[in-house]
Design a protein around this motif. Structure first.
Motif, mmCIF file in Angstrom:
data_model
loop_
_atom_site.group_PDB
_atom_site.id
_atom_site.type_symbol
_atom_site.label_atom_id
_atom_site.label_comp_id
_atom_site.label_asym_id
_atom_site.label_seq_id
_atom_site.Cartn_x
_atom_site.Cartn_y
_atom_site.Cartn_z
ATOM 1 N N GLU A 11 -40.516 -5.432 12.944
ATOM 2 C CA GLU A 11 -39.694 -4.617 12.044
ATOM 3 C C GLU A 11 -38.257 -4.529 12.544
ATOM 4 O OE1 GLU A 11 -41.813 -0.962 12.017
ATOM 5 O OE2 GLU A 11 -43.283 -1.655 10.559
ATOM 6 N N GLN A 12 -38.088 -4.347 13.848
ATOM 7 C CA GLN A 12 -36.746 -4.276 14.414
ATOM 8 C C GLN A 12 -36.023 -5.604 14.256
ATOM 9 O OE1 GLN A 12 -38.007 -3.036 18.317
ATOM 10 N NE2 GLN A 12 -37.104 -0.992 18.025
ATOM 11 N N CYS A 18 -31.402 -8.784 8.906
ATOM 12 C CA CYS A 18 -30.836 -8.442 7.588
ATOM 13 C C CYS A 18 -29.453 -7.812 7.721
ATOM 14 C CB CYS A 18 -31.768 -7.480 6.846
ATOM 15 S SG CYS A 18 -33.235 -8.276 6.207
ATOM 16 N N ALA A 19 -29.307 -6.891 8.659
ATOM 17 C CA ALA A 19 -28.025 -6.205 8.831
ATOM 18 C C ALA A 19 -26.930 -7.171 9.280
ATOM 19 C CB ALA A 19 -28.175 -5.067 9.840
ATOM 20 N N ILE A 20 -27.250 -8.057 10.196
ATOM 21 C CA ILE A 20 -26.250 -9.001 10.700
ATOM 22 C C ILE A 20 -25.925 -10.046 9.643
ATOM 23 C CG2 ILE A 20 -25.770 -10.728 12.466
ATOM 24 C CD1 ILE A 20 -27.564 -9.023 14.342
ATOM 25 N N GLY A 25 -22.733 -13.017 7.003
ATOM 26 C CA GLY A 25 -23.163 -14.150 6.186
ATOM 27 C C GLY A 25 -24.322 -14.857 6.868
ATOM 28 N N ARG A 26 -24.865 -15.821 6.222
ATOM 29 C CA ARG A 26 -26.029 -16.531 6.765
ATOM 30 C C ARG A 26 -25.586 -17.797 7.485
ATOM 31 N NH1 ARG A 26 -30.570 -14.153 4.407
ATOM 32 N NH2 ARG A 26 -30.030 -12.922 2.578
ATOM 33 N N ARG A 27 -24.688 -17.626 8.418
ATOM 34 C CA ARG A 27 -24.143 -18.746 9.182
ATOM 35 C C ARG A 27 -24.192 -18.440 10.668
ATOM 36 N NH1 ARG A 27 -20.894 -22.169 6.245
ATOM 37 N NH2 ARG A 27 -20.513 -21.542 4.111
ATOM 38 N N CYS A 28 -24.182 -19.502 11.454
ATOM 39 C CA CYS A 28 -24.062 -19.343 12.908
ATOM 40 C C CYS A 28 -22.678 -18.763 13.182
ATOM 41 C CB CYS A 28 -24.239 -20.691 13.595
ATOM 42 S SG CYS A 28 -23.879 -20.655 15.364
ATOM 43 N N VAL A 63 -24.782 -10.911 17.125
ATOM 44 C CA VAL A 63 -24.457 -11.909 16.116
ATOM 45 C C VAL A 63 -25.648 -12.849 15.983
ATOM 46 C CG1 VAL A 63 -21.969 -11.820 16.494
ATOM 47 C CG2 VAL A 63 -23.342 -13.433 17.790
ATOM 48 N N LEU A 64 -25.722 -13.555 14.852
ATOM 49 C CA LEU A 64 -26.721 -14.603 14.685
ATOM 50 C C LEU A 64 -26.096 -15.918 15.105
ATOM 51 C CD1 LEU A 64 -28.393 -13.820 11.244
ATOM 52 C CD2 LEU A 64 -29.385 -13.564 13.512
ATOM 53 N N ALA A 65 -26.820 -16.675 15.891
ATOM 54 C CA ALA A 65 -26.321 -17.962 16.354
ATOM 55 C C ALA A 65 -27.458 -18.967 16.318
ATOM 56 C CB ALA A 65 -25.774 -17.848 17.776
#
Length: 98
Positions: A11-12, A18-20, A25-28, A63-65
Motif C-alpha cells: 500500500e505504501q 501514484c503521488a510521485i 509525470g510517468r518518466r524517469c 523520485v521515480l527512476a
C-alpha cells in the motif's frame, strides 16, 4: 532504493508511486524516458538526496527512476544540488575569523 523493499508495504509503495507520478509525470527523473512506452523498464524509487544524508521517506526527496539511472547515481549528490551548494557558500564564509 536505499532501504530494503520489505520495509515498505504494498500500500505504501502504491501510494508513493501514484503521488510521485502525479507530481513528476510517468518518466524517469534523470533520463526523462517514458515508463508507459517501455513497460519492461523497471521503475525504482530513488532518494534525490541520498538516504544517508537525508534519511526518511519524504515525498520531497523521492523520485521515480529507471533501474539503470538509479544504479548509476548510487549514493552521489546530484550535480544541480552540488552547484547550488557551491553558489550558496562563498569564499568569505569559509574563512576563519580570529
Amino acid at each position: 532504493m536505499s532501504t530494503p523493499r520489505e520495509l515498505l508495504t504494498e500500500e505504501q509503495r502504491a501510494f508513493f508511486q501514484c503521488a510521485i507520478s502525479a507530481r513528476d509525470g510517468r518518466r524517469c527523473f534523470y533520463c526523462r524516458r517514458n515508463f508507459r512506452r517501455r513497460p519492461m523498464r523497471r521503475k525504482t524509487f530513488d532518494h534525490y538526496v541520498p538516504h544517508r544524508y537525508w534519511p526518511g521517506w519524504d515525498l520531497d526527496n523521492l523520485v521515480l527512476a529507471c533501474e539503470r539511472c538509479n544504479l548509476a547515481k548510487a549514493d552521489s549528490l546530484p550535480w544541480p544540488l552540488v552547484w547550488l551548494l557551491l553558489a550558496t557558500f562563498t569564499q568569505d564564509r569559509w574563512e576563519l575569523t580570529a
